[in-house]
Design a protein around this motif. Structure first.
Motif, PDB file in Angstrom:
ATOM      1  N   VAL A  37       0.810  -1.210   0.000  1.00 16.35           N
ATOM      2  CA  VAL A  37       0.000   0.000   0.000  1.00 16.35           C
ATOM      3  C   VAL A  37       0.849   1.269   0.000  1.00 16.35           C
ATOM      4  CG1 VAL A  37      -2.000  -1.095   1.100  1.00 16.35           C
ATOM      5  CG2 VAL A  37      -0.297   0.014   2.518  1.00 16.35           C
ATOM      6  N   ALA A  38       0.297   2.293  -0.673  1.00 14.01           N
ATOM      7  CA  ALA A  38       0.840   3.654  -0.591  1.00 14.01           C
ATOM      8  C   ALA A  38      -0.191   4.460   0.185  1.00 14.01           C
ATOM      9  CB  ALA A  38       1.014   4.235  -1.988  1.00 14.01           C
ATOM     10  N   ILE A  39       0.263   5.182   1.196  1.00 18.94           N
ATOM     11  CA  ILE A  39      -0.662   5.994   2.000  1.00 18.94           C
ATOM     12  C   ILE A  39      -0.340   7.463   1.753  1.00 18.94           C
ATOM     13  CG2 ILE A  39      -1.505   6.499   4.325  1.00 18.94           C
ATOM     14  CD1 ILE A  39      -0.950   3.586   5.010  1.00 18.94           C
ATOM     15  N   VAL A  48       4.521   0.623   1.444  1.00 17.36           N
ATOM     16  CA  VAL A  48       5.611   0.797   0.486  1.00 17.36           C
ATOM     17  C   VAL A  48       5.969   2.278   0.318  1.00 17.36           C
ATOM     18  CG1 VAL A  48       6.185   0.525  -1.961  1.00 17.36           C
ATOM     19  CG2 VAL A  48       4.945  -1.278  -0.774  1.00 17.36           C
ATOM     20  N   ALA A  49       4.948   3.148   0.374  1.00 17.75           N
ATOM     21  CA  ALA A  49       5.187   4.557   0.063  1.00 17.75           C
ATOM     22  C   ALA A  49       4.278   5.446   0.906  1.00 17.75           C
ATOM     23  CB  ALA A  49       4.921   4.809  -1.424  1.00 17.75           C
ATOM     24  N   LEU A  50       4.804   6.632   1.251  1.00 19.91           N
ATOM     25  CA  LEU A  50       4.070   7.575   2.107  1.00 19.91           C
ATOM     26  C   LEU A  50       4.215   8.984   1.557  1.00 19.91           C
ATOM     27  CD1 LEU A  50       5.383   6.432   5.637  1.00 19.91           C
ATOM     28  CD2 LEU A  50       3.130   5.916   4.660  1.00 19.91           C
ATOM     29  N   SER A  51       3.175   9.814   1.751  1.00 13.31           N
ATOM     30  CA  SER A  51       3.323  11.236   1.385  1.00 13.31           C
ATOM     31  C   SER A  51       2.724  12.124   2.460  1.00 13.31           C
ATOM     32  CB  SER A  51       2.653  11.526   0.043  1.00 13.31           C
ATOM     33  OG  SER A  51       1.263  11.744   0.219  1.00 13.31           O
ATOM     34  N   ALA A  70       1.666   6.992  -6.535  1.00 17.82           N
ATOM     35  CA  ALA A  70       0.435   6.241  -6.812  1.00 17.82           C
ATOM     36  C   ALA A  70       0.585   5.277  -7.985  1.00 17.82           C
ATOM     37  CB  ALA A  70      -0.714   7.211  -7.084  1.00 17.82           C
ATOM     38  N   ILE A  71       1.592   5.499  -8.822  1.00 19.53           N
ATOM     39  CA  ILE A  71       1.706   4.652 -10.026  1.00 19.53           C
ATOM     40  C   ILE A  71       2.911   3.713  -9.969  1.00 19.53           C
ATOM     41  CG2 ILE A  71       0.471   6.340 -11.451  1.00 19.53           C
ATOM     42  CD1 ILE A  71       3.127   7.199 -12.651  1.00 19.53           C
ATOM     43  N   ARG A  72       3.581   3.641  -8.830  1.00 18.51           N
ATOM     44  CA  ARG A  72       4.766   2.772  -8.709  1.00 18.51           C
ATOM     45  C   ARG A  72       4.405   1.301  -8.989  1.00 18.51           C
ATOM     46  NH1 ARG A  72       9.358   4.257  -5.588  1.00 18.51           N
ATOM     47  NH2 ARG A  72       9.496   2.080  -4.906  1.00 18.51           N
ATOM     48  N   ALA A 128      -4.413   9.349 -10.943  1.00 22.41           N
ATOM     49  CA  ALA A 128      -3.204   8.590 -11.281  1.00 22.41           C
ATOM     50  C   ALA A 128      -3.358   7.126 -10.854  1.00 22.41           C
ATOM     51  CB  ALA A 128      -1.990   9.226 -10.589  1.00 22.41           C
ATOM     52  N   ALA A 129      -3.881   6.900  -9.661  1.00 20.07           N
ATOM     53  CA  ALA A 129      -4.031   5.527  -9.151  1.00 20.07           C
ATOM     54  C   ALA A 129      -4.967   4.720 -10.049  1.00 20.07           C
ATOM     55  CB  ALA A 129      -4.554   5.556  -7.716  1.00 20.07           C
ATOM     56  N   LEU A 130      -6.083   5.330 -10.436  1.00 24.64           N
ATOM     57  CA  LEU A 130      -7.047   4.595 -11.273  1.00 24.64           C
ATOM     58  C   LEU A 130      -6.468   4.296 -12.650  1.00 24.64           C
ATOM     59  CD1 LEU A 130     -10.476   6.330 -10.493  1.00 24.64           C
ATOM     60  CD2 LEU A 130      -9.778   4.020  -9.829  1.00 24.64           C
ATOM     61  N   THR A 131      -5.805   5.290 -13.258  1.00 25.08           N
ATOM     62  CA  THR A 131      -5.287   5.045 -14.619  1.00 25.08           C
ATOM     63  C   THR A 131      -4.172   4.007 -14.590  1.00 25.08           C
ATOM     64  OG1 THR A 131      -4.266   7.187 -14.339  1.00 25.08           O
ATOM     65  CG2 THR A 131      -5.874   7.056 -16.039  1.00 25.08           C
ATOM     66  N   ALA A 132      -3.446   3.920 -13.463  1.00 25.62           N
ATOM     67  CA  ALA A 132      -2.378   2.912 -13.375  1.00 25.62           C
ATOM     68  C   ALA A 132      -2.941   1.534 -12.992  1.00 25.62           C
ATOM     69  CB  ALA A 132      -1.325   3.364 -12.362  1.00 25.62           C
ATOM     70  N   GLY A 133      -4.253   1.437 -12.832  1.00 21.64           N
ATOM     71  CA  GLY A 133      -4.872   0.131 -12.543  1.00 21.64           C
ATOM     72  C   GLY A 133      -4.742  -0.307 -11.094  1.00 21.64           C
ATOM     73  N   LYS A 134      -4.403   0.641 -10.199  1.00 24.12           N
ATOM     74  CA  LYS A 134      -4.270   0.290  -8.775  1.00 24.12           C
ATOM     75  C   LYS A 134      -5.639   0.251  -8.110  1.00 24.12           C
ATOM     76  CE  LYS A 134       0.162   0.933  -9.350  1.00 24.12           C
ATOM     77  NZ  LYS A 134       1.022  -0.217  -9.608  1.00 24.12           N
ATOM     78  N   ARG A 135      -5.725  -0.471  -7.008  1.00 18.43           N
ATOM     79  CA  ARG A 135      -6.928  -0.320  -6.193  1.00 18.43           C
ATOM     80  C   ARG A 135      -6.877   1.059  -5.543  1.00 18.43           C
ATOM     81  NH1 ARG A 135      -9.192  -4.274  -1.556  1.00 18.43           N
ATOM     82  NH2 ARG A 135      -9.361  -5.575  -3.395  1.00 18.43           N
ATOM     83  N   LEU A 136      -7.990   1.779  -5.605  1.00 22.30           N
ATOM     84  CA  LEU A 136      -8.048   3.107  -4.989  1.00 22.30           C
ATOM     85  C   LEU A 136      -8.942   3.035  -3.750  1.00 22.30           C
ATOM     86  CD1 LEU A 136      -7.590   6.180  -4.911  1.00 22.30           C
ATOM     87  CD2 LEU A 136      -9.441   6.428  -6.571  1.00 22.30           C
ATOM     88  N   ALA A 137      -8.315   3.133  -2.575  1.00 25.53           N
ATOM     89  CA  ALA A 137      -9.047   3.226  -1.312  1.00 25.53           C
ATOM     90  C   ALA A 137      -9.242   4.727  -1.089  1.00 25.53           C
ATOM     91  CB  ALA A 137      -8.236   2.593  -0.187  1.00 25.53           C
TER      92      ALA A 137
END
Ligand code: NDP
Ligand code: MG
Length: 390
Positions: A10-12, A37-40, A93-95, A116-125
């Motif tokens: 997860v990226a938070i 994995v990633a934080l901002s 979001a796209i890693r 960005a998350a949606l276009t990269a095919g990630k689950r978006l919480a």
């Protein structure tokens, strides 16, 4: 999951906020299932470094470039990539090593990372409701079934009430609302409330902006627009009901008169975890509800006249197009002014209404258009605030 391991990576985004910190707590409790994995952050580099070390994250981003020289960043874990600016937040979001992106940023700044998350095919919480209020027309067509899981407690509840049901056979959605700290007050009583009165929410502990939105009921207005996009219905399909105890998180009423309600403790870790675990359910991250201690559940009608923001959001959500973008941007500026002590509580809806009146609604065409209108509405709101003070 990205590397074939059983953990969800997860990226938070917005890890230092109320939702972000509760998400990290879920990750601590389910360290066997979740890998951060990633934080901002926007600017809180001290806390960012401390979380990055605790979770040994691979990458961090700081949205506010004024923090590029913060000395504390030298203490990031070895090999941790650190970048700056709003683009850097989207890059997390796209890693490739991220499966799921929790967008827990506050305000319209959450829109581009969500996209960005949606276009990269990630689950978006998605906790950031402003993303959908402003850009729902652009985001929803990108979301495949099961890809966008709402974190907002009411929307998580509605999502769960719909599971296994035919949405065509739904009669209406009952969106529950605590009523906030000023439930039952008159308009003249609201004129003089202070920010500390407004920050004392009866049932939830949250970030400052959403707490003020909960006091003006703008939060419920934004949530109606959020629900309209998530569940593909008209605004009139979504009815607001005051549920003072915040134990029924929302309901869906079906054609045959059956009503599915979602109940649980008032603890955001539960919907946050659901967005990670879906379609599974994991052991609860929060104390369980005890019905024997609950006493009564009460229901009341919302007051659209006293809480003018609820009405303004209804007008914006019904008109659609670019009007919700103006509603949201003007509200962000007015809430900040109220928190700084530079306008009154009821000035918030005055500012929002004045900006909405000055806007000629257009259909949503793209992110650039929304960004221009957002910037215009912020300038307009600043001008209106100046006018109110003079
Ligand atoms: P907070 O204000 O507590 O936290 C906001 C987070 O976003 C912080 O990590 C902050 O970083 C970061 N941030 C702020 N501005 C920017 C920016 N311009 N760019 C990038 N990051 C930024 O907010 P909440 O956690 O209360 O709310 C987050 C979202 O979740 C909101 O959209 C809210 O409506 C929604 N939500 C919240 C609930 C709650 O219980 N709190 C419930 C349901 C929905 P920094 O610390 O550096 O400022
Ligand atoms: Mg909510």
């Amino acid at each position: 999951m990205a590397d074939g391991s059983p953990k969800l990576h997860v990226a938070i985004l917005g890890c230092t906020g109320s939702i972000g910190r509760q998400a990290l707590d879920v990750c601590r409790q389910h360290a066997d299932k979740l890998d951060v994995v990633a934080l901002s952050v926007n600017s809180s580099t001290d806390k960012l470094v401390s979380y990055a070390r605790e979770f040994s994250v691979r990458a961090v981003a700081v949205a506010d470039e004024a923090h590029v020289n913060d000395a504390v960043l030298a203490e990031l874990p070895e090999g941790c990539l650190c970048s700056f600016g709003p683009e850097a937040v989207c890059d997390l979001a796209i890693r490739d090593d991220v499966d799921c992106v929790l967008v827990a940023i506050v305000g319209a700044a959450g829109l581009e990372p969500s996209h960005a998350a949606l276009t990269a095919g990630k689950r978006l919480a998605l906790a950031n409701k402003e993303s959908l209020v402003v850009g729902g027309d652009l985001l929803m067509p990108l979301a495949k079934p099961g890809q966008l899981i709402p974190v907002d407690s009411e929307h998580s509840a509605i999502y769960q009430c719909y599971l296994g049901e035919n949405p065509q056979q739904a009669h209406c959605i009952w969106l529950t609302c605590s009523g906030g700290p000023f439930f039952g007050r008159s308009r003249s009583e609201l004129e003089s409330v202070s920010s500390s009165d407004a920050l004392a929410h009866p049932t939830w502990s949250m970030g400052a902006k959403i707490t003020i939105d909960s006091a003006t009921l703008m939060n419920k207005g934004l949530e109606r627009i959020e629900a309209k996009h998530l569940f593909g219905c008209d605004l009139g399909f979504i009815k607001v009901v005051i549920q003072r105890q915040s134990k029924i998180h929302s309901m869906v009423e079906f054609d045959d008169g059956s009503v599915m309600a979602h109940l649980g403790a008032s603890d955001m870790r539960i919907p946050i975890q659901f967005a990670f675990s879906y379609p599974d359910r994991w052991e609860t991250p929060a104390p369980r509800i005890d019905f024997t201690q609950l006493g009564s559940l009460t229901f009341d009608e919302p007051d659209f006249e006293t809480f003018r923001c609820l009405k303004l959001a209804e007008i914006a959500g019904t008109a659609g197009g670019t009007l919700p973008c103006v509603l949201n941007a003007a509200n962000e500026v007015a809430v900040e002014a109220f928190l700084n002590g530079s306008c009154s509580f009821t000035d918030i809806d005055r500012v929002v209404e004045s900006c909405m009146d000055a806007h000629a609604v257009e259909p949503v065409q793209g992110f650039e258009q929304l960004s221009d209108i957002d910037a215009w509405a912020r300038q307009q709101a600043t001008r209106v605030l100046k006018g109110l003070r003079s």
